[in-house]
Design an enzyme around this catalytic site. Sequence first.
Site, mmCIF file in Angstrom:
data_model
loop_
_atom_site.group_PDB
_atom_site.id
_atom_site.type_symbol
_atom_site.label_atom_id
_atom_site.label_comp_id
_atom_site.label_asym_id
_atom_site.label_seq_id
_atom_site.Cartn_x
_atom_site.Cartn_y
_atom_site.Cartn_z
ATOM 1 N N ASP A 31 -5.179 -3.395 4.917
ATOM 2 C CA ASP A 31 -5.679 -2.954 6.216
ATOM 3 C C ASP A 31 -7.192 -3.008 6.338
ATOM 4 O OD1 ASP A 31 -6.295 -0.953 4.462
ATOM 5 O OD2 ASP A 31 -5.423 0.686 5.635
ATOM 6 N N ASP A 77 -9.783 -5.986 1.837
ATOM 7 C CA ASP A 77 -8.464 -6.526 1.478
ATOM 8 C C ASP A 77 -8.305 -7.992 1.876
ATOM 9 O OD1 ASP A 77 -7.602 -4.113 0.429
ATOM 10 O OD2 ASP A 77 -6.825 -3.403 2.343
ATOM 11 N N ASP A 120 0.843 -1.192 0.000
ATOM 12 C CA ASP A 120 0.000 0.000 0.000
ATOM 13 C C ASP A 120 0.877 1.241 0.000
ATOM 14 O OD1 ASP A 120 -2.489 -1.160 -0.030
ATOM 15 O OD2 ASP A 120 -2.608 -1.343 2.139
#
EC number: 7.1.2.1
Length: 704
Positions: free
Chosen positions: A340, A344, A81
């Site tokens: 997170d 996901d 990310d």
Amino acid sequence: CSIAVGMIIEIIVMYPIQHRKYRPGIDNLLVLLIGGIPIAMPTVLSVTMAIGSHRLAQQGAITKRMTAIEEMAGMDVLCSDKTGTLTLNKLTVDKNLVEVFAKGVDADTVVLMAARASRTENQDAIDTAIVGMLADPKEARAGIREIHFLPFNPTDKRTALTYLDGEGKMHRVSKGAPEQILNLAHNKSDIERRVHTVIDKFAERGLRSLGVAYQEVPEGRKESSGGPWQFIGLLPLFDPPRHDSAETIRRALNLGVNVKMITGDQLAIGKETGRRLGMGTNMYPSSALLGQTKDESIASLPIDELIEKADGFAGVFPEHKYEIVKRLQARKHICGMTGDGVNDAPALKKADIGIAVDDATDAARSASDIVLTEPGLSVIISAVLTSRAIFQRMKNYTIYAVSITIRIVLGFMLLALIWKFDFPPFMVLIIAILNDGTIMTISKDRVKPSPLPDSWKLAEIFTTGVVLGGYLAMMTVIFFWAAYETQFFPRVFGVSTLQRTATDDFRKLASAIYLQVSTISQALIFVTRSRSWSFVERPGLLLVVALIVAQLVATLIAVYASWSFAAIEGIGWGWAGVIWLYNLVFYFPLDIIKFLIRYALSGRAWDLVLEQRIAFTRKKDFGKEQRELQWAHAQRTLHGLQVPDIKLFSEATNFNELNQLAEEAKRRAEIARQRELHTLKGHVESVVKLKGLDIETIQQSYTV
């Protein structure tokens, strides 16, 4: 398998051919069974992984699944990310860049409306940045009464507040993703082009955009749809990169881990962040994953190849993350994925190593293999290094265990069949206890992590184990022959003879063989644990102490023990010294054999050993770093971080090819130079943003 083969051969030879008695034959079979089975293997591997897991937890990476340590050691692609991992997730807003779209509204009003649409407690990074722009955070609720607050969710991608002003009139404000806020506006068609222009302008500078809208609710009920929405402004959000992200990415590349940025932000923002971090700008929109891109330069590329070569993807949704992981795994990559959010979870579950970042949701933590307790990419790279060290310890022990199994089975089988030597099973048990007790300390041994992704290379492990074990078995057979069939040791060293006699009961010879097998077997761990000469790489103190104690006990048993139940008799210090000297002389070739095996398995055995003489070079670790970092060098070259310095052409290359290669080298050099300049400029701009200075003034004052 080797134990079964050895036992079958012994049974066939001892009983039908040699007509041995029943009890001695059983004793010989027990010797192979007790000494050959690596009894300590499950314990050693489990303890090594448990201690390693504890070490990872101390570094901020909690392991939920033990086997994830092995997979992280072999990870060669990390999909990371951007927000919070590569960046600080500490947003700042430049009020001077706020764009106003409604009449009678100024930048301060846009900020105030955005603050009203923010939480005042339990704030996320955006709420903290917006409310922090006010002179007093209490202004966000000053003079109004909150009726209803709509929190952010992945579907709506916005927050909203319904409130009553001082006159009792109801209003509603909303902030969130510009596209979502723009869809609310009654005059979307009139302002859409300008909004996208501003968004693109912000994105080119690495700034995210936050839309703000306002409406009146004349019905006075929170359930009512209210009047027309007015798009009142766009706020630029700057999320500065972490101070260590650029260096961490370089470390990852040098370790053979290719970091790919996976972000939900716009493509321009992803490229700008990649430029500042020096990780490359070869990024694509999420539409490229579905083959819907309009870019002709990549339209013809297979999607699998596109994903493999890309530096990152922008505008990504959770389903895209899953697709990226699946296709990378199809290309035989060991893939790690950070996440997170609830959405996901499928990608984290699919990845070889699912990594839940700091402050991840419970769903993400549940689906992941590793949970981080600290933010940033550096904790992941540190975990990779630690995992490789753990894996190296397990690999070292596995090679050792295979070698010992081969040396016990082959060595004692030959002694039993050629000379009808019946080694006491009890002494094999003593060898196993001392060796296994010593080898337990390898779980905390000092090792050098592999500079490249590592995995269970069974061909290397078994080939090394079989060859080293065969060599040790031959050492024992030769020693037995010299002591039993000749007068070499008594003549040279003046010790008592162990030569064949008419009333031979093998008691002293059993003690001598016990000491020879025990000492060289334990010393083998120093060969298997090192990549270079075994006496160059310093082992852990605990391993050295355990080895000294075990060898002292083994030597005292061989020198003094006269146990009738074990059929051994003490041989004295003279023979103990001879055996130690014999083992020391034959120990040094073990390293050379290890080098020969490694080079043979690499496909360049003889030219390296005989022509270039790599095994005997004076370079540190025999040029290991130079050879093992070639792959990482190629990766850095692909990312434009350095110019290739390998020989690109042979003597037979014609002039046209030379010109093409020269142009290619020139282009790569220019790309590398520009990337370094952009990275440096990005660092300067980051500092300027954090200090709240005027970027235009600064740009006039510095040059690169």
